[in-house]
Design an enzyme around this catalytic site. Structure first.
Site, PDB file in Angstrom:
ATOM      1  N   GLU A   1      -5.061   4.062   1.082  1.00 30.74           N
ATOM      2  CA  GLU A   1      -5.946   4.103  -0.088  1.00 30.74           C
ATOM      3  C   GLU A   1      -6.819   5.354  -0.076  1.00 30.74           C
ATOM      4  O   GLU A   1      -7.068   5.962  -1.124  1.00 30.74           O
ATOM      5  CB  GLU A   1      -6.809   2.842  -0.146  1.00 30.74           C
ATOM      6  CG  GLU A   1      -6.035   1.535  -0.225  1.00 30.74           C
ATOM      7  CD  GLU A   1      -5.054   1.483  -1.384  1.00 30.74           C
ATOM      8  OE1 GLU A   1      -5.315   2.123  -2.425  1.00 30.74           O
ATOM      9  OE2 GLU A   1      -4.014   0.814  -1.256  1.00 30.74           O
TER      10      GLU A   1
ATOM     11  N   ASP B   1       1.624   6.816   1.497  1.00 29.92           N
ATOM     12  CA  ASP B   1       2.198   6.197   2.698  1.00 29.92           C
ATOM     13  C   ASP B   1       2.286   7.216   3.830  1.00 29.92           C
ATOM     14  O   ASP B   1       1.883   6.953   4.965  1.00 29.92           O
ATOM     15  CB  ASP B   1       3.600   5.652   2.404  1.00 29.92           C
ATOM     16  CG  ASP B   1       3.576   4.278   1.763  1.00 29.92           C
ATOM     17  OD1 ASP B   1       2.536   3.604   1.844  1.00 29.92           O
ATOM     18  OD2 ASP B   1       4.603   3.882   1.189  1.00 29.92           O
TER      19      ASP B   1
END
Length: 615
Positions: A455, A517
């Protein structure tokens, strides 16, 4: 000692493993959500809830169990649409939470002034994607569904404005034209595309037709207020649609909007599964409905059970450690001072909300529940709509996420908001399966740490880059630094495209998630290394060091492994999601002895170098 060339989790999900579909595996995050869902369902169906708010939920539940096919409220709404001015009907539907020709939400303004304003959102298609409208069989299924809907509403809702063929034709025409201007998934995530605004008076000059917008939104806005909108093409299309379409055709689409809103609660549910990819079942509908309408109550119940002060403090410290590592990396890199300043300020101003977000509704106005389920839903929708409308013109609060409903702490979904530069880690994810204060930190960094870092790195992915430290849109880095950074991000995307057998469309849909990711995995691992105080080089790691650090990757794969990937997930398929980021992390090669002959090897020139050691 010989080290394996792949991750130590039986390689079930490895794209280079021919046996990857031989065994089933369980996704930890899905397991957590499944467990929470079971507990909430049990609570909702319990007969012994004795608090005032809970009793309202029980009355609502019982009205759902006994919902009629011939609801009086639907017959009244249908009659209103048939006999009233179209614009009045659209406003009535909007005020009662029913999307028709547009949806309305309240959102932070992306430029000055930093206040809440209404956002006009283009309608959601009936089929899963705009590409389905080029598929003959998909269109046949949609026509059949619209036909079934017509039969139902004429029988039970007393609809009689149009014959069946005209109803189908009018709805299909709107849906087909809408598909041409609907945003792609990539566009839906691009701040440049979806954040547009005009002052209210300027918006009316450009888009109003026959007082459509002024009669619907005029009572909520002053002339100097702003209107935000996500799709310029759709507004232009709607302007022409309102000019050139008969009122009866518009009314047919308004009635169909009622079906889209409430059909899931009727016998039409069995036909919904003909037009969606993921089957919808009664259990999903039941729990989603209570999450939507009584989430504020269920969240309080959930927090009472699962709030963990110590884990929140641990994750908060992890967050600041990651921010510090990230900031120091960019301060030391070879970017210009201008770029370093922009990045540093953005990282400094990055905030986190952990546990539950802080927006609170005025529960004194929460409606009483009656015996008619559909009337209850309309009362609830009207309550939430007017609660959000009250925020227009007020100053942005970065710790508010669910002003339009949703984002409750029992939903397993971390989130980054680029416009406010704040991320949200809900209580549901702060689970013993992702974080334990009794185990080695390396496991926590491989699990909850990678979720948190993912995030964080959304703030610097291809879309996050477009929002500056002052939260304005339009990257302000030095142009050469910006181009260099983007060229590095493209390495991640090119790798992803290769793993998808060059399915570029599939890769673009997951683009920002793949970037986050990869960079999130790097950030979490390297932040942990800064605590572990070891430099990863092939010649200075003992066997014990390697075994210890391999636990990070074991934890990463255990958190995200899942063969049965959700077709509607924005992320890459799990077997790619787990493995692709590893190929960009040099330390992974050192720890597992990965060499050029191995299928999970990526040439050093093709690896992303963001967050790598600076020479």
């Amino acid at each position: 000692m010989t080290y394996r060339s792949c991750i130590p989790q039986n390689d079930l999900e490895c794209y280079y493993n021919p046996n990857k579909t031989k065994y089933k595996s369980t996704n930890i995050l899905s397991s957590i959500q499944h467990k929470i869902d079971k507990e909430l369902t049990a609570y909702i169906t319990d007969k012994t809830i004795d608090d005032t708010f809970g009793n309202r939920m029980i009355v609502f539940r019982d009205s759902f169990y006994d919902k009629p096919k011939n609801s009086k409220i639907f017959r009244q709404i249908i009659h209103m649409i048939e006999t009233s001015n179209c614009w009045y009907s659209v406003k009535f539907l909007m005020d009662n939470g029913i999307s028709s020709l547009f949806s309305l939400g309240i959102t932070p303004h992306h430029t000055y002034p930093k206040k809440y304003y209404p956002m006009i959102i283009s309608p959601i298609l009936s089929l899963e994607s705009k590409n389905d409208y080029q598929d003959y069989l998909a269109l046949v299924r949609l026509k059949n569904f619209i036909g079934y809907s017509y039969d139902y509403i004429t029988k039970y809702w007393n609809y009689k404005l149009s014959n069946k063929q005209n109803f189908i034709n009018d709805v299909m025409e709107m849906e087909s034209q809408l598909s041409l201007v609907t945003l792609t998934i990539e566009q839906q995530n691009n701040p440049f595309v979806i954040y547009n605004s005009l002052k209210w008076r300027e918006f009316l000059e450009k888009y109003d037709v026959d007082n459509f917008w002024s009669s619907i939104l005029g009572s909520y806005l002053k002339k100097e207020d702003y209107v935000i909108f996500d799709n310029i093409q759709y507004l232009s299309y709607l302007r022409e649609y309102l000019k050139n379409t008969s009122k009866n055709s518009i009314k047919n689409y308004l009635v169909y909007s009622l079906v889209k809103k409430f059909g899931l609660y009727t016998d039409l549910l069995e036909f919904y599964n003909d037009i969606v990819i993921e089957s919808i079942n009664h259990d999903q509908i039941f729990l989603n409905m209570f999450s939507q309408y009584f989430g504020i109550y269920l969240e309080t119940v959930f927090e009472t059970r699962y709030h963990d002060k110590d884990k929140k403090e641990y994750i908060t410290k992890m967050f600041y450690d990651m921010k510090l590592y990230l900031r120091n990396y960019f301060i030391e890199c070879k970017f210009t001072d201008k770029t370093k300043r922009e990045i540093s300020l953005k990282i400094d101003n990055l905030h986190m909300v952990i546990g539950r977000q802080n927006y609170q509704y005025d529960l004194e106005n929460f409606p009483l529940m009656g015996n008619d389920f559909y009337e209850n839903v309309l009362n609830l929708e009207r309550y939430y709509f007017h609660e959000s409308i009250k925020l227009i013109g007020s100053t942005i609060n970065k710790e508010w996420f669910s002003i339009n409903g949703g984002m409750y702490s029992f939903e397993v979904n971390a989130y980054y908001d680029p416009i406010c530069n704040v991320l949200y880690i809900p209580t549901s994810i702060i689970n013993d399966m992702t974080i334990s204060l009794e185990r080695d930190d390396v496991y926590n960094y491989g699990s909850i740490g990678t979720i948190l870092a993912h995030e964080i790195m959304h703030s610097l992915d291809n879309f996050g880059l477009q929002v500056n430290c002052d939260l304005s849109i339009g990257n302000k880095w030095d142009i050469s630094d910006y181009k260099f950074y983007l060229s590095d991000l493209r390495k991640i995307i090119q790798h992803r495209i290769k793993l998808s057998n060059y399915d570029i469309a599939s890769s673009i849909d997951a683009l920002s998630e793949d970037i986050s990711d990869t960079l999130g995995l790097k950030l979490s691992f390297k932040t942990y290394l800064s605590k572990f105080n070891k430099k990863i080089e092939p010649d200075n790691l003992s066997t014990n060091d390697k075994i210890h650090l391999q636990k990070f990757f074991y934890s990463w794969t255990e958190t995200f492994k899942n063969i049965n990937n959700n077709n509607q997930d924005d992320h890459s398929p799990s077997y790619i999601r787990i493995n692709a980021p590893l190929a960009h992390l040099d330390e992974f090669y050192y720890l597992y002895g990965v060499e050029s002959q191995h299928l999970n090897y990526l040439d050093p020139q093709l690896r992303s170098r963001i967050l790598d050691k600076i020479n």
